[in-house]
Write an enzyme that holds these catalytic residues in place. Structure first.
Site, PDB file in Angstrom:
ATOM      1  N   HIS A 183      -9.321   0.751   5.392  1.00 17.93           N
ATOM      2  CA  HIS A 183      -7.998   0.880   6.006  1.00 17.93           C
ATOM      3  C   HIS A 183      -8.094   1.750   7.247  1.00 17.93           C
ATOM      4  O   HIS A 183      -8.905   2.666   7.332  1.00 17.93           O
ATOM      5  CB  HIS A 183      -7.016   1.492   5.004  1.00 17.93           C
ATOM      6  N   GLU A 193      -4.957  -5.279  10.756  1.00 17.97           N
ATOM      7  CA  GLU A 193      -3.922  -4.269  10.930  1.00 17.97           C
ATOM      8  C   GLU A 193      -4.142  -3.544  12.257  1.00 17.97           C
ATOM      9  O   GLU A 193      -4.948  -2.635  12.343  1.00 17.97           O
ATOM     10  CB  GLU A 193      -3.923  -3.270   9.771  1.00 17.97           C
ATOM     11  N   SER A 214       3.611  -2.373  10.314  1.00 20.98           N
ATOM     12  CA  SER A 214       5.074  -2.329  10.423  1.00 20.98           C
ATOM     13  C   SER A 214       5.734  -3.643  10.015  1.00 20.98           C
ATOM     14  O   SER A 214       6.678  -4.102  10.646  1.00 20.98           O
ATOM     15  CB  SER A 214       5.500  -1.921  11.837  1.00 20.98           C
ATOM     16  N   GLY A 258       2.919   2.284  11.044  1.00 22.51           N
ATOM     17  CA  GLY A 258       3.799   3.437  10.940  1.00 22.51           C
ATOM     18  C   GLY A 258       4.496   3.796  12.223  1.00 22.51           C
ATOM     19  O   GLY A 258       5.160   4.833  12.302  1.00 22.51           O
ATOM     20  N   GLY A 267       3.031  -1.284   4.334  1.00 28.94           N
ATOM     21  CA  GLY A 267       2.999   0.147   4.105  1.00 28.94           C
ATOM     22  C   GLY A 267       4.358   0.680   3.692  1.00 28.94           C
ATOM     23  O   GLY A 267       4.795   0.521   2.553  1.00 28.94           O
ATOM     24  N   GLY A 268       5.044   1.301   4.644  1.00 28.70           N
ATOM     25  CA  GLY A 268       6.300   1.992   4.336  1.00 28.70           C
ATOM     26  C   GLY A 268       7.341   1.142   3.645  1.00 28.70           C
ATOM     27  O   GLY A 268       8.042   1.614   2.736  1.00 28.70           O
ATOM     28  N   ASN A 316       0.859  -1.182   0.000  1.00 29.32           N
ATOM     29  CA  ASN A 316       0.000   0.000   0.000  1.00 29.32           C
ATOM     30  C   ASN A 316       0.897   1.234   0.000  1.00 29.32           C
ATOM     31  O   ASN A 316       1.526   1.558   1.013  1.00 29.32           O
ATOM     32  CB  ASN A 316      -0.904  -0.022   1.240  1.00 29.32           C
ATOM     33  N   TRP A 317       0.930   1.935  -1.124  1.00 25.46           N
ATOM     34  CA  TRP A 317       1.845   3.072  -1.264  1.00 25.46           C
ATOM     35  C   TRP A 317       1.305   4.363  -0.654  1.00 25.46           C
ATOM     36  O   TRP A 317       2.011   5.365  -0.610  1.00 25.46           O
ATOM     37  CB  TRP A 317       2.168   3.298  -2.747  1.00 25.46           C
ATOM     38  N   LYS A 318       0.058   4.337  -0.207  1.00 25.07           N
ATOM     39  CA  LYS A 318      -0.553   5.492   0.458  1.00 25.07           C
ATOM     40  C   LYS A 318      -0.387   6.759  -0.399  1.00 25.07           C
ATOM     41  O   LYS A 318      -0.447   6.676  -1.625  1.00 25.07           O
ATOM     42  CB  LYS A 318       0.007   5.638   1.868  1.00 25.07           C
ATOM     43  N   GLU A 366      -6.448   4.129   8.355  1.00 26.61           N
ATOM     44  CA  GLU A 366      -6.315   5.575   8.137  1.00 26.61           C
ATOM     45  C   GLU A 366      -7.609   6.162   7.584  1.00 26.61           C
ATOM     46  O   GLU A 366      -7.953   7.307   7.895  1.00 26.61           O
ATOM     47  CB  GLU A 366      -5.122   5.841   7.208  1.00 26.61           C
TER      48      GLU A 366
END
Length: 253
Positions: free
Chosen positions: A97, A169, A215, A175, A236-237, A11-13, A99
């Site tokens: 998600h 999640e 993470s 994050g 994610g990151g 997921n590149w957000k 967020e």
């Protein structure tokens, strides 16, 4: 032994212009183009979807959007429909998600409507559930995720439930650098599979893939995915660096 095919999803957000996304996917294809025994998915920003779809044509990479609206069309400024995502080349879409829930007010009922809209259009929804740190410390994790999943998949037929992917999640691990232990993740995944069994029967529950997100990194993915009910990762990151995501894709369990 599970016959579920692992899925590694990035997921590149809200990172990457279309040219930057193209460069990243080019690097990624060079690193994982030979992988055959697991599914790999990327979810770039909306503005990069169409160009990335062209770039990955003929590869095994799957393309997802990060959100959608439940209506087919209408006066919904800033929103995007399932049909638009399909026209852009998507086969999957992330729904609910954390967020979206925490920052943009997506409720369980909205997640249910988005999930239904995705399925009706022919998209595979990746339905996300997870508890906050306050909920974890209060001991209500299971109540939270059971409620989110039950409402998110409400009124779906067993066949429709079978067409979904679930992602657990924990919000406190996204994050933050913190990560659920493999045992904590397995406990929740097992509970989610029990919910699926109640909704659609044990055969469907045994077949649906449940991903872990929070993470996930190259140095913890192997231990996480050794757990029997963890069928992959929503990353994610670490998915924004080709070498890191390639290592996650090549996990050994």
């Amino acid at each position: 032994m599970s016959t579920r095919v692992p899925l590694l999803a990035g997921n590149w957000k809200m990172y990457g212009t279309a040219p930057e996304a193209a460069a990243l996917v080019g690097d990624l294809l060079a690193l994982i183009g030979d992988v055959r025994d697991r599914d790999i998915l990327i979810a770039p920003p909306f503005t990069a979807l169409m160009s990335i779809a062209e770039r990955i044509a003929g590869s095994r990479l799957l393309l997802a959007a990060q959100n959608l609206h439940w209506e087919a069309q209408g006066a919904f400024t800033g929103e995007i429909s399932a049909a638009m995502l399909i026209a852009a080349g998507c086969t999957h879409v992330i729904v609910g998600h954390s967020e979206r829930r925490q920052l943009f007010g997506d409720t369980d009922a909205m997640v249910a409507r988005k999930t239904t809209a995705a399925l009706q259009a022919g998209l595979t929804p990746i339905v996300c559930v997870g508890e906050t740190l306050v909920e974890r410390e209060a001991g209500t994790t299971m109540d939270v995720v059971r409620r989110q999943l039950s409402i998110g998949l409400a009124d779906l037929s067993p066949d429709s439930v079978a067409a979904t992917i679930i992602a657990y999640e924990p919000v406190w691990a996204i994050g933050t650098g913190r990560v659920a232990t493999p045992e904590q993740a397995q406990e929740v995944h097992s509970a989610l599979r029990a919910v699926l069994s109640g909704l659609a029967g044990p055969a469907v529950a045994a077949a649906v893939r449940i991903l872990y997100g929070g993470s996930v990194k190259p140095d913890n993915v192997d231990a996480l995915l050794r757990q029997p009910d963890l069928d992959g990762a929503l990353v994610g990151g670490a998915s924004l660096k080709a070498t890191d995501f390639a290592r996650i894709v090549r996990f050994t369990a």
